[in-house]
Design a protein around this motif. Structure first.
Motif, PDB file in Angstrom:
ATOM      1  N   TYR A   1      -4.739   8.629  -1.354  1.00 45.12           N
ATOM      2  CA  TYR A   1      -5.182   8.713  -2.744  1.00 45.12           C
ATOM      3  C   TYR A   1      -4.798  10.064  -3.331  1.00 45.12           C
ATOM      4  O   TYR A   1      -4.882  11.089  -2.641  1.00 45.12           O
ATOM      5  N   SER A   2      -4.380  10.054  -4.587  1.00 43.70           N
ATOM      6  CA  SER A   2      -4.123  11.309  -5.291  1.00 43.70           C
ATOM      7  C   SER A   2      -5.464  11.997  -5.501  1.00 43.70           C
ATOM      8  O   SER A   2      -6.526  11.360  -5.417  1.00 43.70           O
ATOM      9  N   PRO A   3      -5.494  13.320  -5.805  1.00 41.72           N
ATOM     10  CA  PRO A   3      -6.769  14.012  -6.056  1.00 41.72           C
ATOM     11  C   PRO A   3      -7.594  13.352  -7.153  1.00 41.72           C
ATOM     12  O   PRO A   3      -8.818  13.207  -7.009  1.00 41.72           O
ATOM     13  N   ASP A   4      -6.954  12.914  -8.247  1.00 41.67           N
ATOM     14  CA  ASP A   4      -7.687  12.260  -9.333  1.00 41.67           C
ATOM     15  C   ASP A   4      -8.309  10.936  -8.878  1.00 41.67           C
ATOM     16  O   ASP A   4      -9.471  10.637  -9.175  1.00 41.67           O
ATOM     17  N   GLU A   5      -7.536  10.143  -8.154  1.00 42.35           N
ATOM     18  CA  GLU A   5      -8.049   8.870  -7.639  1.00 42.35           C
ATOM     19  C   GLU A   5      -9.214   9.109  -6.689  1.00 42.35           C
ATOM     20  O   GLU A   5     -10.233   8.415  -6.734  1.00 42.35           O
ATOM     21  N   PHE A   6      -9.060  10.111  -5.823  1.00 37.65           N
ATOM     22  CA  PHE A   6     -10.075  10.397  -4.815  1.00 37.65           C
ATOM     23  C   PHE A   6     -11.411  10.759  -5.462  1.00 37.65           C
ATOM     24  O   PHE A   6     -12.457  10.212  -5.092  1.00 37.65           O
ATOM     25  N   TYR A   7     -11.396  11.663  -6.423  1.00 39.50           N
ATOM     26  CA  TYR A   7     -12.640  12.100  -7.051  1.00 39.50           C
ATOM     27  C   TYR A   7     -13.250  11.020  -7.943  1.00 39.50           C
ATOM     28  O   TYR A   7     -14.446  11.041  -8.212  1.00 39.50           O
ATOM     29  N   HIS A   8     -12.431  10.073  -8.360  1.00 42.41           N
ATOM     30  CA  HIS A   8     -12.945   8.955  -9.160  1.00 42.41           C
ATOM     31  C   HIS A   8     -13.619   7.899  -8.277  1.00 42.41           C
ATOM     32  O   HIS A   8     -14.570   7.229  -8.708  1.00 42.41           O
ATOM     33  N   LEU A   9     -13.151   7.752  -7.039  1.00 41.97           N
ATOM     34  CA  LEU A   9     -13.604   6.657  -6.183  1.00 41.97           C
ATOM     35  C   LEU A   9     -14.660   7.038  -5.153  1.00 41.97           C
ATOM     36  O   LEU A   9     -15.418   6.172  -4.695  1.00 41.97           O
ATOM     37  N   PHE A  10     -14.711   8.336  -4.779  1.00 45.24           N
ATOM     38  CA  PHE A  10     -15.559   8.716  -3.646  1.00 45.24           C
ATOM     39  C   PHE A  10     -16.509   9.862  -3.976  1.00 45.24           C
ATOM     40  O   PHE A  10     -16.204  10.720  -4.806  1.00 45.24           O
ATOM     41  N   ASP A  11     -17.655   9.849  -3.264  1.00 46.55           N
ATOM     42  CA  ASP A  11     -18.612  10.958  -3.304  1.00 46.55           C
ATOM     43  C   ASP A  11     -18.679  11.589  -1.920  1.00 46.55           C
ATOM     44  O   ASP A  11     -18.629  10.885  -0.902  1.00 46.55           O
ATOM     45  N   LYS A  12     -18.812  12.904  -1.886  1.00 45.02           N
ATOM     46  CA  LYS A  12     -18.932  13.609  -0.614  1.00 45.02           C
ATOM     47  C   LYS A  12     -20.315  13.376  -0.028  1.00 45.02           C
ATOM     48  O   LYS A  12     -21.326  13.511  -0.715  1.00 45.02           O
ATOM     49  N   VAL A  13     -20.364  13.054   1.266  1.00 42.50           N
ATOM     50  CA  VAL A  13     -21.626  12.897   1.966  1.00 42.50           C
ATOM     51  C   VAL A  13     -21.936  14.122   2.787  1.00 42.50           C
ATOM     52  O   VAL A  13     -23.038  14.666   2.759  1.00 42.50           O
ATOM     53  N   SER A  14     -20.934  14.607   3.531  1.00 45.09           N
ATOM     54  CA  SER A  14     -21.122  15.813   4.339  1.00 45.09           C
ATOM     55  C   SER A  14     -19.753  16.408   4.663  1.00 45.09           C
ATOM     56  O   SER A  14     -18.719  15.794   4.424  1.00 45.09           O
ATOM     57  N   GLU A  15     -19.778  17.590   5.242  1.00 43.71           N
ATOM     58  CA  GLU A  15     -18.535  18.246   5.665  1.00 43.71           C
ATOM     59  C   GLU A  15     -18.223  17.925   7.110  1.00 43.71           C
ATOM     60  O   GLU A  15     -17.619  18.714   7.817  1.00 43.71           O
TER      61      GLU A  15
ATOM     62  N   VAL B   1       0.844  -1.200   0.000  1.00 44.52           N
ATOM     63  CA  VAL B   1       0.000   0.000   0.000  1.00 44.52           C
ATOM     64  C   VAL B   1       0.874   1.244   0.000  1.00 44.52           C
ATOM     65  O   VAL B   1       1.878   1.314   0.720  1.00 44.52           O
ATOM     66  N   ARG B   2       0.509   2.222  -0.806  1.00 39.18           N
ATOM     67  CA  ARG B   2       1.254   3.483  -0.859  1.00 39.18           C
ATOM     68  C   ARG B   2       1.257   4.128   0.519  1.00 39.18           C
ATOM     69  O   ARG B   2       0.219   4.233   1.173  1.00 39.18           O
ATOM     70  N   SER B   3       2.424   4.572   0.970  1.00 35.77           N
ATOM     71  CA  SER B   3       2.524   5.083   2.335  1.00 35.77           C
ATOM     72  C   SER B   3       2.903   6.558   2.432  1.00 35.77           C
ATOM     73  O   SER B   3       2.584   7.210   3.423  1.00 35.77           O
ATOM     74  N   VAL B   4       3.603   7.094   1.442  1.00 33.88           N
ATOM     75  CA  VAL B   4       4.063   8.489   1.504  1.00 33.88           C
ATOM     76  C   VAL B   4       2.981   9.412   0.952  1.00 33.88           C
ATOM     77  O   VAL B   4       2.422   9.164  -0.112  1.00 33.88           O
ATOM     78  N   VAL B   5       2.675  10.479   1.705  1.00 32.60           N
ATOM     79  CA  VAL B   5       1.637  11.414   1.294  1.00 32.60           C
ATOM     80  C   VAL B   5       2.271  12.682   0.736  1.00 32.60           C
ATOM     81  O   VAL B   5       3.268  13.180   1.264  1.00 32.60           O
ATOM     82  N   HIS B   6       1.706  13.182  -0.362  1.00 31.17           N
ATOM     83  CA  HIS B   6       2.189  14.408  -0.987  1.00 31.17           C
ATOM     84  C   HIS B   6       1.159  15.519  -0.847  1.00 31.17           C
ATOM     85  O   HIS B   6      -0.024  15.262  -0.563  1.00 31.17           O
ATOM     86  N   ASP B   7       1.598  16.743  -1.036  1.00 31.02           N
ATOM     87  CA  ASP B   7       0.715  17.893  -0.920  1.00 31.02           C
ATOM     88  C   ASP B   7      -0.497  17.732  -1.843  1.00 31.02           C
ATOM     89  O   ASP B   7      -0.345  17.465  -3.041  1.00 31.02           O
ATOM     90  N   GLY B   8      -1.699  17.876  -1.284  1.00 30.23           N
ATOM     91  CA  GLY B   8      -2.915  17.742  -2.073  1.00 30.23           C
ATOM     92  C   GLY B   8      -3.527  16.361  -2.063  1.00 30.23           C
ATOM     93  O   GLY B   8      -4.678  16.188  -2.479  1.00 30.23           O
ATOM     94  N   ASP B   9      -2.777  15.352  -1.599  1.00 33.59           N
ATOM     95  CA  ASP B   9      -3.325  13.997  -1.499  1.00 33.59           C
ATOM     96  C   ASP B   9      -4.433  13.947  -0.449  1.00 33.59           C
ATOM     97  O   ASP B   9      -4.508  14.791   0.444  1.00 33.59           O
ATOM     98  N   TRP B  10      -5.257  12.912  -0.540  1.00 32.01           N
ATOM     99  CA  TRP B  10      -6.312  12.691   0.438  1.00 32.01           C
ATOM    100  C   TRP B  10      -5.973  11.473   1.288  1.00 32.01           C
ATOM    101  O   TRP B  10      -5.566  10.433   0.774  1.00 32.01           O
ATOM    102  N   VAL B  11      -6.139  11.630   2.603  1.00 31.05           N
ATOM    103  CA  VAL B  11      -5.979  10.510   3.533  1.00 31.05           C
ATOM    104  C   VAL B  11      -7.381  10.051   3.923  1.00 31.05           C
ATOM    105  O   VAL B  11      -8.148  10.808   4.510  1.00 31.05           O
ATOM    106  N   VAL B  12      -7.722   8.821   3.558  1.00 31.16           N
ATOM    107  CA  VAL B  12      -9.066   8.284   3.755  1.00 31.16           C
ATOM    108  C   VAL B  12      -9.015   7.173   4.802  1.00 31.16           C
ATOM    109  O   VAL B  12      -8.242   6.220   4.662  1.00 31.16           O
ATOM    110  N   THR B  13      -9.856   7.282   5.846  1.00 33.53           N
ATOM    111  CA  THR B  13      -9.826   6.334   6.959  1.00 33.53           C
ATOM    112  C   THR B  13     -11.183   5.648   7.099  1.00 33.53           C
ATOM    113  O   THR B  13     -12.217   6.313   7.100  1.00 33.53           O
ATOM    114  N   ASP B  14     -11.158   4.312   7.221  1.00 36.99           N
ATOM    115  CA  ASP B  14     -12.412   3.566   7.347  1.00 36.99           C
ATOM    116  C   ASP B  14     -12.816   3.411   8.809  1.00 36.99           C
ATOM    117  O   ASP B  14     -12.127   3.895   9.718  1.00 36.99           O
ATOM    118  N   LYS B  15     -13.931   2.722   9.051  1.00 38.93           N
ATOM    119  CA  LYS B  15     -14.468   2.604  10.410  1.00 38.93           C
ATOM    120  C   LYS B  15     -13.595   1.743  11.317  1.00 38.93           C
ATOM    121  O   LYS B  15     -13.753   1.768  12.542  1.00 38.93           O
TER     122      LYS B  15
END
Length: 206
Positions: free
Chosen positions: A190-204, A169-183
């Motif tokens: 995830y890179s910004p492109d990967e993030f917007y391809h895989l996830f939908d926003k539910v709330s802020e 699993v990719r471990s190094v985070v770069h500026d603008g990346d998203w860190v996604v944590t499960d329950k």
């Protein structure tokens, strides 16, 4: 931010709910189900792939024909009905907490918002060259001897990575990346492109 898996990325499954009363009459709806003997009490029950079936269990089939058993409670947590007439179900999207990594913010406030990350320092050499240097030992002084020594500037690079992560699993985070944590508290990057391809926003949600 609270996000969930994009609905269009969720897989479809076939599912049929098991009932002993129906199985006693016919196994037409339950291919692969057979009678099994319980070793302790010696009575006969129904099972599938060495798994004992209880009333209300679901037999779920993926698009490759692989089947798995779920309790009624677990099934309702994971799947929603897509086509009741055809017993077609779809995965229910999982929800996650997502935070976008901002290096300037982290340099100012530290890892307050990123307890899953740790700071690392990588040391490397720059301007590497070699010089002839006069030896200072007894024979060096006696015979005016020289030796070749490596000269270099030391460069330190700071980066951030996940504290715990599998080797694949990719471990190094770069500026603008998203860190996604499960329950379960497991985080992925995830890179910004990967993030917007895989996830939908539910709330802020914070």
């Amino acid at each position: 931010m609270i996000v969930q898996d994009k609905l269009e990325n969720m897989e479809y499954f076939g599912a049929v709910q098991f009932f002993k009363e129906k199985a006693n009459k016919s196994l037409a709806k339950y291919p692969g189900v057979t009678s099994m003997m319980k070793p302790v009490f010696g009575n006969t029950t129904w099972g599938f792939n060495d798994h004992y079936l209880s009333d209300g269990d679901w037999i779920v089939t993926d698009d490759q024909g692989n089947r798995k058993i779920y309790s009624d409670k677990k099934f309702k947590e994971l799947f929603s009905c897509e086509d009741e007439d055809k017993d077609i179900f779809r995965q229910i999207p999982f929800k996650y907490v997502a935070i976008q990594f901002n290096k300037k913010e982290v340099e100012k406030y530290g890892l307050i918002r990123f307890p899953m990350l740790e700071k690392k320092i990588d040391t490397s050499e720059t301007n590497v060259h070699y010089e002839n240097v006069k030896r200072t030992d007894f024979f060096g002084k006696l015979f005016n001897l020289y030796t070749t020594e490596k000269q270099a500037d030391e460069k330190k690079t700071c980066y951030y990575q996940l504290k715990k992560h599998p080797s694949n699993v990719r471990s190094v985070v770069h500026d603008g990346d998203w860190v996604v944590t499960d329950k379960e508290g497991k985080s992925e990057i995830y890179s910004p492109d990967e993030f917007y391809h895989l996830f939908d926003k539910v709330s802020e949600g914070k």
